[in-house]
Scaffold this active site. Sequence first.
Site, PDB file in Angstrom:
ATOM      1  N   TYR A  62      15.415 -12.967 -13.144  1.00 26.86           N
ATOM      2  CA  TYR A  62      16.035 -14.263 -12.850  1.00 26.86           C
ATOM      3  C   TYR A  62      17.137 -14.592 -13.846  1.00 26.86           C
ATOM      4  CZ  TYR A  62      12.959 -15.231  -8.964  1.00 26.86           C
ATOM      5  OH  TYR A  62      12.340 -15.172  -7.751  1.00 26.86           O
ATOM      6  N   ARG A 106      20.196 -12.897 -12.571  1.00 22.21           N
ATOM      7  CA  ARG A 106      20.770 -13.606 -11.418  1.00 22.21           C
ATOM      8  C   ARG A 106      21.410 -14.922 -11.852  1.00 22.21           C
ATOM      9  NH1 ARG A 106      16.249 -14.178  -7.222  1.00 22.21           N
ATOM     10  NH2 ARG A 106      17.829 -15.486  -6.246  1.00 22.21           N
ATOM     11  N   ASN A 115      18.801 -22.310  -0.469  1.00 24.34           N
ATOM     12  CA  ASN A 115      19.476 -21.583  -1.536  1.00 24.34           C
ATOM     13  C   ASN A 115      19.173 -22.191  -2.899  1.00 24.34           C
ATOM     14  OD1 ASN A 115      20.492 -20.129   0.552  1.00 24.34           O
ATOM     15  ND2 ASN A 115      22.541 -21.026   0.491  1.00 24.34           N
ATOM     16  N   ASP A 149      21.162 -21.393  -5.521  1.00 30.96           N
ATOM     17  CA  ASP A 149      22.366 -21.090  -6.311  1.00 30.96           C
ATOM     18  C   ASP A 149      23.169 -22.314  -6.729  1.00 30.96           C
ATOM     19  OD1 ASP A 149      23.824 -21.797  -3.958  1.00 30.96           O
ATOM     20  OD2 ASP A 149      23.810 -19.716  -3.268  1.00 30.96           O
ATOM     21  N   HIS A 197      13.921 -24.703  -2.019  1.00 24.66           N
ATOM     22  CA  HIS A 197      13.336 -23.621  -2.812  1.00 24.66           C
ATOM     23  C   HIS A 197      13.725 -23.702  -4.280  1.00 24.66           C
ATOM     24  CE1 HIS A 197      12.785 -21.044   1.108  1.00 24.66           C
ATOM     25  NE2 HIS A 197      11.910 -22.028   1.004  1.00 24.66           N
ATOM     26  N   CYS A 235       3.990 -27.239 -24.832  1.00 28.28           N
ATOM     27  CA  CYS A 235       2.617 -26.709 -24.734  1.00 28.28           C
ATOM     28  C   CYS A 235       2.503 -25.232 -25.070  1.00 28.28           C
ATOM     29  CB  CYS A 235       2.031 -26.980 -23.348  1.00 28.28           C
ATOM     30  SG  CYS A 235       2.586 -25.825 -22.085  1.00 28.28           S
ATOM     31  N   ALA A 281      29.861 -17.582   8.358  1.00 27.01           N
ATOM     32  CA  ALA A 281      29.834 -19.034   8.167  1.00 27.01           C
ATOM     33  C   ALA A 281      31.141 -19.531   7.555  1.00 27.01           C
ATOM     34  CB  ALA A 281      28.652 -19.419   7.274  1.00 27.01           C
TER      35      ALA A 281
HETATM   36  C1  BJW Z   1      25.322 -14.582   7.251  1.00 25.04           C
HETATM   37  C2  BJW Z   1      26.389 -14.150   6.475  1.00 25.04           C
HETATM   38  C3  BJW Z   1      27.608 -14.842   6.611  1.00 25.04           C
HETATM   39  C4  BJW Z   1      24.673 -12.909   6.011  1.00 25.04           C
HETATM   40  N1  BJW Z   1      27.676 -15.861   7.456  1.00 25.04           N
HETATM   41  N2  BJW Z   1      25.426 -15.582   8.102  1.00 25.04           N
HETATM   42  C5  BJW Z   1       3.043 -16.393   8.361  1.00 25.04           C
HETATM   43  C6  BJW Z   1       3.500 -17.449   9.095  1.00 25.04           C
HETATM   44  C7  BJW Z   1       4.024 -18.551   8.463  1.00 25.04           C
HETATM   45  C8  BJW Z   1       4.117 -18.602   7.088  1.00 25.04           C
HETATM   46  C9  BJW Z   1       3.660 -17.548   6.350  1.00 25.04           C
HETATM   47  C10 BJW Z   1       3.113 -16.472   6.981  1.00 25.04           C
HETATM   48  N3  BJW Z   1       2.745 -15.591   6.036  1.00 25.04           N
HETATM   49  C11 BJW Z   1       3.070 -16.092   4.819  1.00 25.04           C
HETATM   50  C12 BJW Z   1       3.612 -17.298   4.997  1.00 25.04           C
HETATM   51  C13 BJW Z   1       4.115 -18.174   3.948  1.00 25.04           C
HETATM   52  C14 BJW Z   1       5.413 -17.713   3.330  1.00 25.04           C
HETATM   53  C15 BJW Z   1       6.311 -17.102   4.380  1.00 25.04           C
HETATM   54  O1  BJW Z   1       7.022 -17.775   5.095  1.00 25.04           O
HETATM   55  N4  BJW Z   1       6.329 -15.797   4.493  1.00 25.04           N
HETATM   56  C16 BJW Z   1       7.094 -15.112   5.537  1.00 25.04           C
HETATM   57  C17 BJW Z   1       8.095 -14.138   4.888  1.00 25.04           C
HETATM   58  C18 BJW Z   1       6.137 -14.502   6.501  1.00 25.04           C
HETATM   59  N5  BJW Z   1       5.993 -18.920   2.776  1.00 25.04           N
HETATM   60  C19 BJW Z   1       5.684 -19.346   1.558  1.00 25.04           C
HETATM   61  O2  BJW Z   1       4.933 -18.735   0.813  1.00 25.04           O
HETATM   62  C20 BJW Z   1       6.291 -20.665   1.148  1.00 25.04           C
HETATM   63  N6  BJW Z   1       5.262 -21.522   0.676  1.00 25.04           N
HETATM   64  C21 BJW Z   1       4.243 -21.948   1.473  1.00 25.04           C
HETATM   65  O3  BJW Z   1       4.146 -21.592   2.632  1.00 25.04           O
HETATM   66  O4  BJW Z   1       3.355 -22.772   0.836  1.00 25.04           O
HETATM   67  C22 BJW Z   1       2.109 -23.051   1.479  1.00 25.04           C
HETATM   68  C23 BJW Z   1       1.093 -22.075   0.910  1.00 25.04           C
HETATM   69  C24 BJW Z   1       0.646 -22.237  -0.366  1.00 25.04           C
HETATM   70  C25 BJW Z   1      -0.299 -21.340  -0.887  1.00 25.04           C
HETATM   71  C26 BJW Z   1      -0.754 -20.285  -0.126  1.00 25.04           C
HETATM   72  C27 BJW Z   1      -0.263 -20.113   1.164  1.00 25.04           C
HETATM   73  C28 BJW Z   1       0.671 -21.007   1.680  1.00 25.04           C
HETATM   74  C29 BJW Z   1       7.258 -20.467  -0.005  1.00 25.04           C
HETATM   75  C30 BJW Z   1       8.450 -19.671   0.391  1.00 25.04           C
HETATM   76  C31 BJW Z   1       9.341 -19.455  -0.840  1.00 25.04           C
HETATM   77  C32 BJW Z   1      10.514 -18.523  -0.557  1.00 25.04           C
HETATM   78  N7  BJW Z   1      11.099 -18.127  -1.790  1.00 25.04           N
HETATM   79  C33 BJW Z   1      12.306 -17.279  -1.765  1.00 25.04           C
HETATM   80  C34 BJW Z   1      12.662 -16.877  -3.205  1.00 25.04           C
HETATM   81  C35 BJW Z   1      13.262 -18.048  -3.973  1.00 25.04           C
HETATM   82  C36 BJW Z   1      13.558 -17.677  -5.394  1.00 25.04           C
HETATM   83  C37 BJW Z   1      14.571 -16.577  -5.519  1.00 25.04           C
HETATM   84  O5  BJW Z   1      15.748 -16.795  -5.212  1.00 25.04           O
HETATM   85  O6  BJW Z   1      14.188 -15.477  -5.910  1.00 25.04           O
HETATM   86  O7  BJW Z   1      13.368 -18.026  -1.144  1.00 25.04           O
HETATM   87  S1  BJW Z   1      12.143 -15.839  -0.721  1.00 25.04           S
HETATM   88  C38 BJW Z   1      13.797 -15.895  -0.131  1.00 25.04           C
HETATM   89  O8  BJW Z   1      13.774 -16.114   1.294  1.00 25.04           O
HETATM   90  C39 BJW Z   1      14.443 -17.152  -0.747  1.00 25.04           C
HETATM   91  C40 BJW Z   1      15.188 -17.715   0.427  1.00 25.04           C
HETATM   92  O9  BJW Z   1      15.452 -19.090   0.244  1.00 25.04           O
HETATM   93  C41 BJW Z   1      14.274 -17.428   1.578  1.00 25.04           C
HETATM   94  C42 BJW Z   1      14.948 -17.438   2.912  1.00 25.04           C
HETATM   95  O10 BJW Z   1      15.904 -16.433   3.001  1.00 25.04           O
HETATM   96  P1  BJW Z   1      17.304 -16.705   3.721  1.00 25.04           P
HETATM   97  O11 BJW Z   1      18.050 -17.738   2.992  1.00 25.04           O
HETATM   98  O12 BJW Z   1      17.081 -16.913   5.157  1.00 25.04           O
HETATM   99  O13 BJW Z   1      18.067 -15.320   3.434  1.00 25.04           O
HETATM  100  P2  BJW Z   1      17.941 -13.922   4.245  1.00 25.04           P
HETATM  101  O14 BJW Z   1      18.513 -12.873   3.368  1.00 25.04           O
HETATM  102  O15 BJW Z   1      16.596 -13.727   4.758  1.00 25.04           O
HETATM  103  O16 BJW Z   1      18.893 -14.130   5.500  1.00 25.04           O
HETATM  104  C43 BJW Z   1      20.295 -14.239   5.342  1.00 25.04           C
HETATM  105  C44 BJW Z   1      20.875 -14.474   6.741  1.00 25.04           C
HETATM  106  O17 BJW Z   1      22.264 -14.714   6.606  1.00 25.04           O
HETATM  107  C45 BJW Z   1      20.742 -13.261   7.671  1.00 25.04           C
HETATM  108  O18 BJW Z   1      20.255 -13.723   8.914  1.00 25.04           O
HETATM  109  C46 BJW Z   1      22.169 -12.710   7.791  1.00 25.04           C
HETATM  110  O19 BJW Z   1      22.417 -12.173   9.059  1.00 25.04           O
HETATM  111  C47 BJW Z   1      22.967 -13.944   7.555  1.00 25.04           C
HETATM  112  N8  BJW Z   1      24.305 -13.740   6.990  1.00 25.04           N
HETATM  113  N9  BJW Z   1      26.012 -13.037   5.742  1.00 25.04           N
HETATM  114  C48 BJW Z   1      26.621 -16.169   8.223  1.00 25.04           C
HETATM  115  N10 BJW Z   1      28.746 -14.463   5.891  1.00 25.04           N
HETATM  116 ZN    ZN Z   2       4.496 -26.708 -21.105  1.00 27.23          ZN
END
Ligand code: BJW
Ligand code: ZN
Length: 256
Positions: free
Chosen positions: A74, A77, A109, A111, A126, A158, A239
């Site tokens: 991190y 990044r 995002n 960022d 996030h 802490c 976008a």
């Molecule tokens: C363009 C482009 C251009 C490119 N123009 N377009 C089953 C069902 C439902 C939920 C779950 C499940 N199994 C597990 C879960 C829960 C889980 C989840 O959803 N998992 C799935 C993967 C299945 N979710 C969680 O754990 C969340 N918490 C939660 O549910 O809490 C309740 C809970 C608590 C305790 C136990 C269990 C449940 C938390 C999710 C946190 C996500 N964190 C991240 C990392 C953040 C930190 C870091 O930066 O490292 O967030 S993961 C990563 O993915 C990041 C993003 O915000 C997130 C989404 O990604 P995003 O933004 O969509 O990016 P991409 O790369 O996936 O897509 C980019 C898109 O852009 C593409 O489509 C391209 O085509 C497009 N593109 N260039 C236009 N120029």
């Molecule tokens: Zn602390």
Amino acid sequence: MTGPDDEHAEVAAAAAALRDARFVAVLTGAGVSAESGVPTFRDALTGLWATFDPRELATPAAFARNPKRVWDWYAERRAQLARVEPNAAHRALVDIERQVPRFLLATQNVDGLHARAGSRALVELHGNLARVRCSACARKASRWDAPTDAAPPRCAACGAYLRPDVVWFDELLPAGALAAAEDAARSCDLMLVAGTSAEVYPAAGLPAAARAAGALVVEINVHETPLTPHVDVALRGPAGALLPALVRAAWPAAVR
Ligand code: BJW
Ligand code: ZN
């Protein structure tokens, strides 16, 4: 197959809906920052998860197993973010916010580029990579010591390890941000969904909530996603081109 004329018609249809909307909600993902040079997560060759294993970097269990590896990844990044700027997509969303009566931008995002572009009604679902907090007492840290070879810096209050203030898998989203995004999904007339793979919940559920409440949902993405069959208008392209095109088509006199 769709050709240029169909695309133009689709942009015109989305622009007309945008011009008439009273409450516009927006959901963005990493694709909106791709043209700033910020890597996405799931793009096949260039996404972070093509090279890095999210289970080793973006979960609380990974941080417990190897806090220094997670801290360093991190920190790298965070350093990259200092070298990027908002792009035309971020700026177009600021233009939309200025034109419509009610607006909320919910971004996945971390960022900070929407805020840097000037978006005001903004929730970061996030977290934010620029922020650091304690992994135990959650206190925010504005400065911290350099990490040692073996461990991240520690909380001044802490003594526990500091961590990035982002939401990892298996962690809850910030409650206020999620509630605001869900309220907007239920109340908006138009939702723009830009640059997200729509695979990560609960954010990925917001467009369906908006549509169920009667909103028109417009997707902007270079590729199809699992959401595409469920949207009203799918605009295929970058976008950074499509969002400014939408603004120009909706408010021809207001282009800055
Ligand atoms: C363009 C482009 C251009 C490119 N123009 N377009 C089953 C069902 C439902 C939920 C779950 C499940 N199994 C597990 C879960 C829960 C889980 C989840 O959803 N998992 C799935 C993967 C299945 N979710 C969680 O754990 C969340 N918490 C939660 O549910 O809490 C309740 C809970 C608590 C305790 C136990 C269990 C449940 C938390 C999710 C946190 C996500 N964190 C991240 C990392 C953040 C930190 C870091 O930066 O490292 O967030 S993961 C990563 O993915 C990041 C993003 O915000 C997130 C989404 O990604 P995003 O933004 O969509 O990016 P991409 O790369 O996936 O897509 C980019 C898109 O852009 C593409 O489509 C391209 O085509 C497009 N593109 N260039 C236009 N120029
Ligand atoms: Zn602390």
